[in-house]
Scaffold this motif. Structure first.
Motif, PDB file in Angstrom:
ATOM      1  N   GLY A   2       0.709  -0.909  -0.462  1.00 11.84           N
ATOM      2  CA  GLY A   2       0.233   0.036  -0.358  1.00 11.84           C
ATOM      3  C   GLY A   2       0.961   1.716  -0.331  1.00 11.84           C
ATOM      4  N   CYS A   3       1.673   1.297  -0.718  1.00 14.11           N
ATOM      5  CA  CYS A   3       3.020   2.452  -1.292  1.00 14.11           C
ATOM      6  C   CYS A   3       3.971   2.237  -1.573  1.00 14.11           C
ATOM      7  CB  CYS A   3       3.922   2.162   1.141  1.00 14.11           C
ATOM      8  SG  CYS A   3       5.036   4.033   0.402  1.00 14.11           S
ATOM      9  N   ALA A   4       2.767   3.121  -3.216  1.00 13.38           N
ATOM     10  CA  ALA A   4       3.743   2.837  -4.628  1.00 13.38           C
ATOM     11  C   ALA A   4       5.288   3.062  -4.221  1.00 13.38           C
ATOM     12  CB  ALA A   4       2.714   3.036  -5.492  1.00 13.38           C
ATOM     13  N   PRO A   5       5.551   4.746  -3.581  1.00 11.06           N
ATOM     14  CA  PRO A   5       6.791   5.193  -3.575  1.00 11.06           C
ATOM     15  C   PRO A   5       7.546   4.134  -3.452  1.00 11.06           C
ATOM     16  CG  PRO A   5       4.877   6.747  -2.542  1.00 11.06           C
ATOM     17  CD  PRO A   5       4.389   5.627  -3.146  1.00 11.06           C
ATOM     18  N   LEU A   6       7.248   3.847  -2.077  1.00  9.22           N
ATOM     19  CA  LEU A   6       8.623   2.690  -1.608  1.00  9.22           C
ATOM     20  C   LEU A   6       8.874   1.459  -2.939  1.00  9.22           C
ATOM     21  CD1 LEU A   6       8.371   3.399   1.972  1.00  9.22           C
ATOM     22  CD2 LEU A   6       9.728   4.317   0.699  1.00  9.22           C
TER      23      LEU A   6
END
Length: 128
Positions: free
Chosen positions: A87-91
């Motif tokens: 749930g954390c596309a940037p990472l």
């Protein structure tokens, strides 16, 4: 350099999803290092700017384990990368980009299971 602001090549495919990571053969990497400090700085910025929320983690203190898998060809080049959907596309994108950059640098080798298959690993980002 790893983690530069380059657009990924069109053939690179970073996918998000879930897998039984422990059932995949371990990804074998050469001894070259990861851009760990830069990756932790990026994770800190993502959390500080609240680009995503990760349960129990904040910009001042975090311990994030991100599993990923790489589909390797016979030359050890990544054809595809699958990153755990947390749930954390940037990472997740950062991990995928680093995996492709490591592949281009020649850091991956098909293990005893051979080429043309998935290999798994994980990256742990920690700030205390």
């Amino acid at each position: 350099t790893l983690l530069s602001a380059q657009a990924p090549a069109e053939q690179q495919m970073i996918e998000f999803g879930h897998a039984k990571w422990e059932q995949l053969p371990k990804l074998e990497r050469s001894g070259q290092s990861l851009p760990y400090v830069r990756m932790v700085e990026m994770a800190e910025l993502v959390l500080k700017e609240k680009q995503c929320r990760i349960e129990g983690q904040n910009a001042d203190e975090f311990d994030i384990v991100i599993p990923y898998a790489v589909f390797l060809d016979a030359n050890g080049k990544a054809e595809r990368v699958l990153v755990e959907d947390m749930g954390c596309a940037p990472l997740q994108n950062m991990i995928g980009e680093v995996a492709y950059q490591l592949s281009e640098r020649g850091d991956f080798r098909p293990g005893s299971a051979g080429a043309g298959r998935w290999y798994a690993d994980r990256i742990n980002l920690t700030l205390q």
